[in-house]
Design a protein around this motif. Structure first.
Motif, mmCIF file in Angstrom:
data_model
loop_
_atom_site.group_PDB
_atom_site.id
_atom_site.type_symbol
_atom_site.label_atom_id
_atom_site.label_comp_id
_atom_site.label_asym_id
_atom_site.label_seq_id
_atom_site.Cartn_x
_atom_site.Cartn_y
_atom_site.Cartn_z
ATOM 1 N N ASP A 10 0.800 -1.218 0.000
ATOM 2 C CA ASP A 10 0.000 0.000 0.000
ATOM 3 C C ASP A 10 0.838 1.276 0.000
ATOM 4 O O ASP A 10 0.313 2.355 -0.240
ATOM 5 N N ASN A 35 -3.463 -3.707 -2.002
ATOM 6 C CA ASN A 35 -3.870 -4.548 -0.869
ATOM 7 C C ASN A 35 -4.216 -5.939 -1.387
ATOM 8 O O ASN A 35 -4.333 -6.165 -2.593
ATOM 9 N N GLU A 37 -6.942 -7.633 -1.185
ATOM 10 C CA GLU A 37 -8.257 -7.744 -1.815
ATOM 11 C C GLU A 37 -8.153 -7.475 -3.325
ATOM 12 O O GLU A 37 -8.742 -8.195 -4.132
ATOM 13 N N GLU A 38 -7.418 -6.434 -3.702
ATOM 14 C CA GLU A 38 -7.210 -6.136 -5.128
ATOM 15 C C GLU A 38 -6.528 -7.309 -5.832
ATOM 16 O O GLU A 38 -6.905 -7.676 -6.943
ATOM 17 N N HIS A 41 -9.007 -10.299 -6.271
ATOM 18 C CA HIS A 41 -9.978 -10.013 -7.336
ATOM 19 C C HIS A 41 -9.329 -10.135 -8.712
ATOM 20 O O HIS A 41 -9.938 -10.647 -9.654
ATOM 21 N N PRO A 62 -4.196 -2.068 4.313
ATOM 22 C CA PRO A 62 -5.623 -1.964 4.625
ATOM 23 C C PRO A 62 -6.440 -3.009 3.870
ATOM 24 O O PRO A 62 -5.943 -3.648 2.947
ATOM 25 N N ARG A 63 -7.657 -3.181 4.271
ATOM 26 C CA ARG A 63 -8.670 -4.026 3.645
ATOM 27 C C ARG A 63 -8.379 -5.512 3.786
ATOM 28 O O ARG A 63 -9.200 -6.241 4.291
ATOM 29 N N MET A 64 -7.254 -5.990 3.298
ATOM 30 C CA MET A 64 -6.857 -7.385 3.478
ATOM 31 C C MET A 64 -5.339 -7.371 3.648
ATOM 32 O O MET A 64 -4.602 -7.078 2.720
ATOM 33 N N ASN A 65 -4.885 -7.668 4.855
ATOM 34 C CA ASN A 65 -3.453 -7.586 5.127
ATOM 35 C C ASN A 65 -2.701 -8.786 4.531
ATOM 36 O O ASN A 65 -3.302 -9.699 3.960
ATOM 37 N N GLU A 68 -3.689 -12.391 5.892
ATOM 38 C CA GLU A 68 -4.955 -12.863 5.336
ATOM 39 C C GLU A 68 -4.797 -13.236 3.862
ATOM 40 O O GLU A 68 -5.306 -14.270 3.412
ATOM 41 N N THR A 69 -4.081 -12.404 3.124
ATOM 42 C CA THR A 69 -3.865 -12.657 1.701
ATOM 43 C C THR A 69 -3.086 -13.937 1.487
ATOM 44 O O THR A 69 -3.452 -14.772 0.647
#
Length: 132
Positions: A10, A35, A37-38, A41, A62-65, A68-69
């Motif tokens: 980020d 992040n 999440e991007e 997707h 942010p959003r998905m660290n 988690e990823t």
């Protein structure tokens, strides 16, 4: 053949310096995501042959660290074999152990000096250096 590298971070400055370090040491196509999440997707829209050769993943986003990823990547049968190297400002032994247990190929603490970052990226593998 160009390596396809994904850099998930980020911080705009960190993305810039990592791009410079990678570009100086490899013939690669670099794609950026801010992040996890991007990244997820994006991967969902690709065919197997389009997957990256390597993913550099920051932990603190942010959003998905990064944790988690990494867990999503390594538990997905399509993406589980994509090598992931954690490239983070953290030097925590605990975090290193956690990401290696989750399936990361490596854990690199980002040097604050550009020249040192370039050296670190160049040392990863012969595939990152142009073969003469």
């Amino acid at each position: 053949m160009k390596q396809r590298v994904y850099l998930v971070d980020d911080d705009e400055d960190d993305r810039f310096f990592a791009e410079q370090g990678l570009s100086e040491n490899a013939d690669c196509e670099i794609n950026f995501f801010t992040n996890g999440e991007e990244l997820i997707h994006h991967l969902q829209r690709l065919s197997d042959w389009q997957f990256p050769t390597l993913i550099f993943l920051d932990l603190n986003m942010p959003r998905m660290n990064g944790f988690e990823t990494l867990q999503v990547l390594k538990t997905n049968p399509q993406w589980g074999e994509i090598p992931v190297i954690i490239l983070t400002t953290s030097s925590s032994t605990r975090e290193r152990e956690k990401v290696l247990a989750l399936g990361a190929m490596g854990f690199l603490t980002k040097p604050s000096d550009f020249n040192r970052l370039t050296e670190v990226l160049a040392s990863l593998s012969p595939c990152w250096r142009d073969e003469v």
